[in-house]
Design an enzyme around this catalytic site. Sequence first.
Site, short mmCIF file in Angstrom:
data_model
loop_
_atom_site.label_atom_id
_atom_site.label_comp_id
_atom_site.label_asym_id
_atom_site.label_seq_id
_atom_site.Cartn_x
_atom_site.Cartn_y
_atom_site.Cartn_z
N THR A 13 0.83 -1.22 0.00
CA THR A 13 0.00 0.00 0.00
C THR A 13 0.86 1.27 0.00
O THR A 13 0.67 2.16 -0.83
CB THR A 13 -0.91 0.00 1.26
OG1 THR A 13 -1.62 -1.24 1.27
CG2 THR A 13 -1.89 1.14 1.25
N LYS A 105 7.25 1.54 12.41
CA LYS A 105 7.23 1.94 13.83
C LYS A 105 7.47 0.77 14.77
O LYS A 105 8.09 0.92 15.82
CB LYS A 105 5.92 2.65 14.17
CG LYS A 105 4.65 1.83 13.89
CD LYS A 105 4.07 2.14 12.55
CE LYS A 105 3.10 1.09 12.09
NZ LYS A 105 2.18 1.54 11.07
N GLU A 129 9.71 9.56 9.11
CA GLU A 129 8.53 10.43 9.28
C GLU A 129 7.23 9.65 9.10
O GLU A 129 6.23 9.91 9.78
CB GLU A 129 8.60 11.56 8.23
CG GLU A 129 7.56 12.62 8.38
CD GLU A 129 7.69 13.38 9.70
OE1 GLU A 129 8.61 14.17 9.84
OE2 GLU A 129 6.85 13.16 10.59
N GLY A 134 1.13 9.22 9.71
CA GLY A 134 0.97 9.32 8.25
C GLY A 134 1.60 10.59 7.71
O GLY A 134 2.80 10.81 7.85
N ILE A 136 1.34 13.63 8.73
CA ILE A 136 1.63 14.70 9.71
C ILE A 136 3.14 14.77 9.96
O ILE A 136 3.75 13.76 10.32
CB ILE A 136 0.91 14.43 11.05
CG1 ILE A 136 -0.60 14.34 10.86
CG2 ILE A 136 1.26 15.49 12.08
CD1 ILE A 136 -1.36 13.92 12.12
N GLY A 187 -7.28 0.08 3.38
CA GLY A 187 -5.82 -0.03 3.46
C GLY A 187 -5.22 0.69 4.66
O GLY A 187 -4.04 0.99 4.67
N ASP A 201 -0.13 -0.79 17.99
CA ASP A 201 0.43 0.14 17.00
C ASP A 201 0.62 1.54 17.62
O ASP A 201 1.65 2.18 17.41
CB ASP A 201 -0.53 0.20 15.78
CG ASP A 201 -0.06 1.19 14.74
OD1 ASP A 201 0.93 0.90 14.05
OD2 ASP A 201 -0.69 2.27 14.62
N LYS A 205 4.12 3.76 18.26
CA LYS A 205 4.29 5.15 17.83
C LYS A 205 4.65 6.06 19.01
O LYS A 205 5.51 6.94 18.87
CB LYS A 205 3.02 5.62 17.13
CG LYS A 205 2.82 4.91 15.78
CD LYS A 205 1.45 5.14 15.21
CE LYS A 205 1.31 4.48 13.84
NZ LYS A 205 -0.07 4.44 13.36
N GLY A 302 -2.99 5.34 5.11
CA GLY A 302 -3.40 5.34 3.71
C GLY A 302 -2.20 5.50 2.79
O GLY A 302 -1.17 6.05 3.17
N1 HSE Z 1 -2.51 0.90 10.86
C1 HSE Z 1 -2.07 2.22 11.07
C2 HSE Z 1 -3.25 3.10 11.40
C3 HSE Z 1 -1.40 2.71 9.80
O1 HSE Z 1 -4.38 2.65 11.25
O2 HSE Z 1 -3.04 4.21 11.84
C4 HSE Z 1 -0.53 3.90 9.99
O3 HSE Z 1 0.56 3.63 10.81
#
Ligand code: HSE
Length: 434
Positions: A13, A105, A129, A134, A136, A187, A201, A205, A302
């Site tokens: 993606t 990450k 970055e 994403g 930002i 995605g 996740d 981060k 995305g």
């Molecule tokens: N799976 C992550 C999210 C993708 O939904 O934010 C971006 O790191």
Amino acid sequence: MKTVKVGLIGFGTIGCGMVKILQDNQSQIQSRLGAVLEVIKIADLDITTDRGVKVDAGMLTTDAKEVLDHPDIDIVVELIGGYEPARSFILQAIENKKHVVTANKALLAKHGDEVFAAAEKNHIAVGFEASVGGAIPIIRSIKEAFVANRIQAIEGIVNGTANYVLSKMSDGNHDFETALKEAQDKGYAEADPTFDIEGIDSAHKIAVLTRLAYGTPVNLDDIYVQGISSISSLDIKCAHEFGYRIKLLAISKFDGRAIDVRVHPAMIPESKPMANVNGVLNAIMVCGDMMEENILIGHGAGSLPTGSAVVGDIVEIARNILSGAQDRVPPQSYQTAGIQRIPLKDIAEIEGEYFLRFWVLDKPGVLSRISGILGNHDISIEAVIQRVKDDNGKGVPLVMMTHQAREKNIQAALKEIDGIEDVCEKTVLIRVEK
Ligand code: HSE
């Protein structure tokens, strides 16, 4: 015009987003950089599926070594995600003196010490970055724009999938499963969507951001993590009645002695900007001693938004290559000598207000027993809602908001309350973040 050559590992993606951006905005990027960015090799296990991005067939390979060992490649972009083989590929690229760009990450949160040490030793840039937020520019903001500040707190919605699910449930149009399926189809989700939903996740981060903000490595296992799978539409509805929205927050606060790092669903007053960040959007608030609060909002997941962050890193590294200004900004934001391990606070030490949703049999004395236990633990109740009149023997929701209380006391009280016979389910606790 000079050319900077790029190799890509992982044509999924984000990889497709990156290649599309470099194709569609080629002349725009070229006129800003003053050089050509050319992708010359792409490695992926699947090189037959049509991804809707046209590339020369000769550029594709299933062997990552063809990228890592290519003598002409200046920058290796790793977009396969996960720990291995991504870790080995990145270390090999660094060893081969190639600059690295990654969105990974999970890898940086777990193996950041190793990757950054290798990069510093070899004078290699690592751009990441795209690993948080994403599109930002949060990494660059912490490393460069906010450098005048002692950062005191970071608080953010950093998972687009979880925010998408909560927003759709909040609109009242979707249940949890339908919203998650939509986020996957678009995605946004990780390969394993439990990473999104269970807060893992977000923990990756906030570990990355904590390292950059305070100059400390963070042990991932020491971060308190709670996801959104226990949040029901009823909790969202009750939150609305109290004037709050529920968001999955990643929090990192430094009081000068220890860092309070945690990920959990939180109730945010609906008057706050963060409460109104919906869908796949992410928002990250950084508070610094000189600048006070800054909030950055943008698309957190995305193909194109994340691809845009990847291309931003490629351009920055290319600029450094062209100007001979490597090592200009240390990859961890602090010079190696300035990095020190700062202790993390245990969640039991925090204080705040709490939303508690009990599921109880509607019998005389239940409410007074629960409030008695809360009182014994020094927890004062601010508001109570119980709307359902007939419990049909299955129990009814009983919702309370507390005044300021200590987490340690809340946990002890809930342990006692959940042991009462008339309490049918484990109590749901949502922390309030004002
Ligand atoms: N799976 C992550 C999210 C993708 O939904 O934010 C971006 O790191």
